[in-house]
Motif scaffolding. Structure first.
Motif, PDB file in Angstrom:
ATOM      1  N   LEU A  13     -17.294  21.195 -23.009  1.00 43.67           N
ATOM      2  CA  LEU A  13     -17.101  22.875 -23.218  1.00 43.67           C
ATOM      3  C   LEU A  13     -18.122  23.046 -23.003  1.00 43.67           C
ATOM      4  O   LEU A  13     -19.491  23.158 -23.790  1.00 43.67           O
ATOM      5  N   THR A  23     -15.756  13.322 -32.375  1.00 38.73           N
ATOM      6  CA  THR A  23     -16.020  12.705 -31.426  1.00 38.73           C
ATOM      7  C   THR A  23     -14.347  11.892 -31.266  1.00 38.73           C
ATOM      8  O   THR A  23     -14.412  10.843 -32.523  1.00 38.73           O
ATOM      9  N   ARG A  27     -20.091  18.144 -25.268  1.00 35.38           N
ATOM     10  CA  ARG A  27     -19.899  17.593 -24.978  1.00 35.38           C
ATOM     11  C   ARG A  27     -20.101  16.588 -25.864  1.00 35.38           C
ATOM     12  O   ARG A  27     -20.310  16.175 -27.211  1.00 35.38           O
ATOM     13  N   ILE A  42     -13.334  16.848 -29.953  1.00 34.85           N
ATOM     14  CA  ILE A  42     -13.632  16.707 -29.183  1.00 34.85           C
ATOM     15  C   ILE A  42     -12.781  15.480 -28.544  1.00 34.85           C
ATOM     16  O   ILE A  42     -13.560  14.370 -28.692  1.00 34.85           O
ATOM     17  N   ALA A  43     -12.311  15.177 -27.157  1.00 33.09           N
ATOM     18  CA  ALA A  43     -11.907  14.036 -27.646  1.00 33.09           C
ATOM     19  C   ALA A  43     -13.052  13.411 -26.737  1.00 33.09           C
ATOM     20  O   ALA A  43     -13.821  13.951 -26.116  1.00 33.09           O
ATOM     21  N   HIS A  48     -13.045  11.144 -23.422  1.00 37.11           N
ATOM     22  CA  HIS A  48     -12.893  11.591 -22.326  1.00 37.11           C
ATOM     23  C   HIS A  48     -13.157  13.001 -21.878  1.00 37.11           C
ATOM     24  O   HIS A  48     -12.930  12.694 -20.959  1.00 37.11           O
ATOM     25  N   HIS A  49     -13.529  13.488 -22.766  1.00 36.35           N
ATOM     26  CA  HIS A  49     -13.441  14.980 -21.916  1.00 36.35           C
ATOM     27  C   HIS A  49     -14.546  15.916 -21.393  1.00 36.35           C
ATOM     28  O   HIS A  49     -15.764  14.789 -22.283  1.00 36.35           O
ATOM     29  N   ARG A  83      -6.311  14.077 -28.981  1.00 41.39           N
ATOM     30  CA  ARG A  83      -6.475  15.262 -28.300  1.00 41.39           C
ATOM     31  C   ARG A  83      -7.502  16.405 -29.893  1.00 41.39           C
ATOM     32  O   ARG A  83      -7.201  15.597 -31.018  1.00 41.39           O
TER      33      ARG A  83
END
Length: 644
Positions: A275, A242, A214, A268-269, A271-272, A246
């Motif tokens: 995963l 972070t 995350r 990792i974005a 606001h993702h 993208r």
């Protein structure tokens, strides 16, 4: 008066005579009974030959079957392919049809029939795999002082729930604390040598590491990484960041220093949503110990130390001072604690395991089972070489000439196994007539239209529920072998097709169904021509034709997109046994008048040379991580600085 007396005397004489006759008959019967007891029973009466019209009917339906199968082989689907086929009557052994039946061809997963029958012949129907936990006996308070060792002998069906049951057994004995660690023994039960990591004797099926990534709370922060099940034997190397744009995340799982390391890289974005990545553990015994430690904690048993790997030590007495030495008296000896079996799990009996292997075409189960047979016979750790040696000896004992088959493994993977259609059909007939092997082998095969890999293939056809078969699918190859029939008319068959491409697989399977339906009509005594019900849709099959990917997958996951969650598991190609006879199977060539050989098709020698090519040196975990970072940096888009 005189006449009445005479009549009376005559009646008395007749009565006496009848009594004498009865006595004589009784004596004669007793004598005959004694003679019959001493004389062996007469041979059963010979069966009278069938009347001429019955022989004519059999000849006509056999001719009808041959015509149907010949038209299929020379038809638009199979006409341009290499086909080996044999059909024979089980009871009489009469060959009803043959086509290139003496050509060595790739059996694909039909090879599992040879592997499972080897296990059944050598181990017996009561064989069970075993997984056990050993350690010091618990004290009166339920404490086990020291380490406990988890060890197996290659159970291909060991599940996480089985470890949980073992943990419940330990808790039921009153154990509530273990002062040491849960150690996984990489040796097989009964062996002192450590085998290869690829075939670890302790492996939990369908067990994966669940890795969740995350984003952090701000740009540039490392993402939050959690791994389940949690364990002190897991090390997380988080080098990802972070970002506001993208990104891509790479996940590499390896081992280092007796622990499982999870390396996270990439971006990792912000606001993702996060995963979830699942990975197969690289060290099955260690991961088994991790799972068992978690199961113990859930069962209420405290474990002080983390999970780890067991290192065998020499069996010695530990010399320690029982107290302060004040004289030259010898030191007191403290004996090693008595090691007992604390908990155990036994797998299902071998016939049940055979059903899972043959019905569902379980590659891993077939390989492990055959290698276990070799280890049980020849000792030491399990290996493919020992398993193939055991298979050769068992199949030769069943009557198959060694020149008619070339085994390389137990699953059929790898395009290097060879067998003739004649040998496969003959083996099936021998198994059917063998009371030691036939019942369990029949039960292990998929029932057409009912279960296993043929649950859809024969649905709605005349042979549905009347055919028991083993499928075999590899790229460019489709095989089907088994039994079909009704009542006393049972046929054994082997259909091997090679050289197909792409979408032709569905048509080939449908042609195989049509052929088996024609055999079913023969078994029922029908002489009507094949109708539309013989050519029903074969349905969606549960063998995808991509079995080869199980051993030819990529070994690395460097900076891969997270959409590719579960790459194929890599297995080293097995090694041919030294004791194997030097048989060079001939490559079957197309029939004259048909299409020529596919230029992309490799010869058998080329396939074997490629299969047994020595693997390159394995990279260390750190090398894989550095390579992943270099790969990511090379593919990352270059951001131009903004002009001031």
């Amino acid at each position: 008066m005189t006449r009445a007396v005479a009549v009376t005397l005559t009646a008395v004489g007749a009565t006496a005579l009848m009594g004498a006759v009865h006595a004589l008959d009784s004596k004669r019967s007793a004598t005959q009974a004694e003679a019959a007891a001493r004389t062996p029973p007469p041979p059963p009466p010979t069966t009278r030959p069938d009347p001429p019209f019955a022989r004519v009917a059999d000849a006509e339906r056999a001719q009808r079957l041959q015509q149907t199968l010949s038209s299929l082989i020379n038809g638009p689907v199979l006409g341009r392919l290499r086909v080996g086929m044999r059909v024979m009557d089980v009871s009489s052994g009469k060959v009803l049809f043959g086509k290139s039946e003496d050509s060595l061809m790739d059996p694909a997963s039909n090879q599992k029939v040879l592997a499972t029958v080897t296990a059944l012949l050598r181990l017996g129907g009561s064989w069970q795999f075993r997984t056990e936990l050993s350690g010091p006996a618990p004290d009166a308070e339920g404490t086990v002082a020291g380490d406990v060792v988890l060890r197996g002998n290659g159970d291909p069906s060991l599940r996480k729930v089985d470890l949980e049951e073992m943990a419940s057994q330990l808790a039921a004995r009153g154990v509530n604390k273990i002062t040491g660690a849960i150690l996984a023994d990489a040796r097989r039960i009964g062996a002192d040598e450590v085998g290869t990591a690829e075939r670890a004797p302790l492996r939990v099926i369908r067990a994966t590491l669940d890795i969740r990534v995350r984003p952090g709370d701000h740009e540039g922060a490392p993402p939050v990484v959690t791994v389940r099940p949690p364990s002190d034997a897991l090390v997380i190397d988080n080098r990802a960041r972070t970002t506001r744009g993208r990104g891509k995340v790479g996940v590499i799982v390896g081992t280092a220093g007796g622990k499982i390391r999870v390396a996270i890289s990439g971006k990792i974005a912000l606001h993702h949503p996060g995963l979830m990545v699942r990975r197969t553990p690289p060290n099955p015994p260690l991961y088994g110990a991790i799972l068992f430690r978690t199961a113990l904690q859930q069962a209420g048993v405290q474990v002080r130390a983390p999970a780890g790997l067991y290192t065998p030590k020499p069996h010695e007495m530990r010399r320690t001072a029982a107290g302060a030495r004040t004289s030259d008296a010898p030191l007191a000896l403290e004996p090693l604690p008595r090691i007992i079996t604390l908990a155990s799990h036994d797998s299902d009996p071998l016939p049940i395991l055979m059903r899972r292997i043959n019905k569902d075409s379980d590659n891993e189960g077939a390989e492990r089972l055959l290698e276990t047979v070799g280890a049980e016979i020849y000792g030491g750790p399990a290996s493919a070489t020992k398993g193939i040696r055991a298979l050769r000896e068992a199949i030769t004992e069943l009557g198959l000439p060694p020149r008619e088959y070339v085994p390389v493994n137990g699953s059929g993977l790898g395009h290097a196994n060879r067998i003739t259609a004649e040998a496969m059909a003959d083996l099936l007939r021998r198994l059917f007539l063998d009371p030691r092997l036939g019942p369990d082998m029949l039960q292990s095969l998929s029932v057409g239209g009912v279960d296993g890999t043929t649950r859809n293939r024969f649905r709605g056809s005349p042979a549905a529920a009347h055919v028991r078969a083993k499928t075999g699918t590899l790229q460019g190859k489709s095989c089907l072998a088994g039994y079909v029939g009704d009542g006393s008319d049972i046929l054994a068959f082997s259909i091997m097709v090679q050289g197909l491409r792409g979408r032709a697989l569905a048509s080939v399977r449908q042609a195989q169904v049509t052929a088996v339906n024609a055999m079913m009509r023969y078994a029922r005594g029908s002489m009507t021509p094949a109708g539309l019900d013989d050519a029903v849709n074969a349905g969606v099959d549960f063998e995808t034709g991509e079995e080869v990917s199980d051993i030819e997958g990529e070994t690395e996951e460097s900076m891969t997109d997270v959409a590719n969650l579960e790459p194929p598991v890599v297995e080293d190609a097995p090694v041919l046994p030294r004791a194997a006879p030097a048989v060079r199977p001939a490559v079957a060539h197309p029939t004259p008048g048909r299409a020529g050989k596919d230029p992309k098709e490799e010869s058998f020698e080329e396939v074997v040379r490629k299969a047994f090519k020595p693997p390159p040196p394995e990279e260390s975990f750190d090398q894989k991580v550095e390579k992943a970072f270099r790969d990511f940096e090379s593919r990352a888009p270059k951001v131009k600085p903004k002009a001031k």
